[in-house]
Design a protein around this motif. Sequence first.
Motif, PDB file in Angstrom:
ATOM      1  N   VAL A   6      39.785  46.228  44.463  1.00 10.81           N
ATOM      2  CA  VAL A   6      38.877  47.115  43.716  1.00 10.81           C
ATOM      3  C   VAL A   6      38.933  46.759  42.235  1.00 10.81           C
ATOM      4  N   SER A   7      40.133  46.531  41.727  1.00 14.24           N
ATOM      5  CA  SER A   7      40.292  46.172  40.315  1.00 14.24           C
ATOM      6  C   SER A   7      39.505  44.904  39.983  1.00 14.24           C
ATOM      7  N   ALA A   8      39.594  43.906  40.837  1.00 15.42           N
ATOM      8  CA  ALA A   8      38.872  42.647  40.597  1.00 15.42           C
ATOM      9  C   ALA A   8      37.360  42.864  40.605  1.00 15.42           C
ATOM     10  N   LEU A   9      36.877  43.718  41.505  1.00 12.22           N
ATOM     11  CA  LEU A   9      35.433  44.001  41.543  1.00 12.22           C
ATOM     12  C   LEU A   9      34.973  44.705  40.276  1.00 12.22           C
ATOM     13  N   VAL A  10      35.716  45.735  39.890  1.00 13.20           N
ATOM     14  CA  VAL A  10      35.324  46.518  38.712  1.00 13.20           C
ATOM     15  C   VAL A  10      35.399  45.662  37.452  1.00 13.20           C
ATOM     16  N   ALA A  11      36.433  44.837  37.360  1.00 11.65           N
ATOM     17  CA  ALA A  11      36.573  43.975  36.179  1.00 11.65           C
ATOM     18  C   ALA A  11      35.393  43.024  36.057  1.00 11.65           C
ATOM     19  N   GLY A  12      34.813  42.634  37.189  1.00 16.44           N
ATOM     20  CA  GLY A  12      33.582  41.853  37.158  1.00 16.44           C
ATOM     21  C   GLY A  12      33.741  40.411  36.735  1.00 16.44           C
ATOM     22  N   HIS A  13      34.901  39.849  36.878  1.00 17.91           N
ATOM     23  CA  HIS A  13      35.126  38.474  36.446  1.00 17.91           C
ATOM     24  C   HIS A  13      34.970  37.490  37.605  1.00 17.91           C
ATOM     25  N   LEU A  14      34.082  37.800  38.541  1.00 16.65           N
ATOM     26  CA  LEU A  14      33.837  36.959  39.704  1.00 16.65           C
ATOM     27  C   LEU A  14      32.420  36.400  39.634  1.00 16.65           C
ATOM     28  N   THR A  15      32.240  35.176  40.125  1.00 19.48           N
ATOM     29  CA  THR A  15      30.877  34.653  40.265  1.00 19.48           C
ATOM     30  C   THR A  15      30.203  35.435  41.387  1.00 19.48           C
ATOM     31  N   GLU A  16      28.899  35.305  41.522  1.00 17.34           N
ATOM     32  CA  GLU A  16      28.190  36.025  42.581  1.00 17.34           C
ATOM     33  C   GLU A  16      28.704  35.612  43.959  1.00 17.34           C
ATOM     34  N   GLN A  17      28.947  34.328  44.165  1.00 19.42           N
ATOM     35  CA  GLN A  17      29.471  33.856  45.450  1.00 19.42           C
ATOM     36  C   GLN A  17      30.882  34.385  45.694  1.00 19.42           C
TER      37      GLN A  17
END
Length: 159
Positions: A18-29
């Motif tokens: 959840v933390s990684a999603l909220v932080a938003g530091h992921l590419t769309e893929q």
Amino acid sequence: MSRPATPEQVVRVVAAGVSALVAGHLTEQERETHLDRLAGLYAEHTDVRHPLAPLGDTPLRTRAELRRHFAEAPGLGQRVERFEAVGQVHRTADPEVVVFELSYEGSVNGRSFALPCVFVTRVRDGAIVESRDYGDHVGLARAFGRLAGLAAALAETSG
């Protein structure tokens, strides 16, 4: 990614996810793959509730519902500098049930916050089959600049 082995590991992996999603530091893929992995930590048929949700609790009963729920992570469109789960997992007399007492801590648009949460979670065979997630929804709205929208939605439902 292999499935975590213990209930303690499962709840920690979910909170980190959840933390990684909220932080938003992921590419769309990466985000799409991450959503699949996160939802995969739950049983196909589960019962996840948020009893303190200000607009009412809508149970999440399937992986697909959980994936949609996670896809709505509040960080979209925000400058999230940090978002992480900090806390302790407590075992109970029931080996399937753990209590995760945590705080999501971070900063958004230069403002720091700490959002207290308690998750009471039943994990069977490495998958969450039931969870009651008690979180600070008002604090989350405040941290992400969404208090006005929440207030408007509450006013609409109270009429």
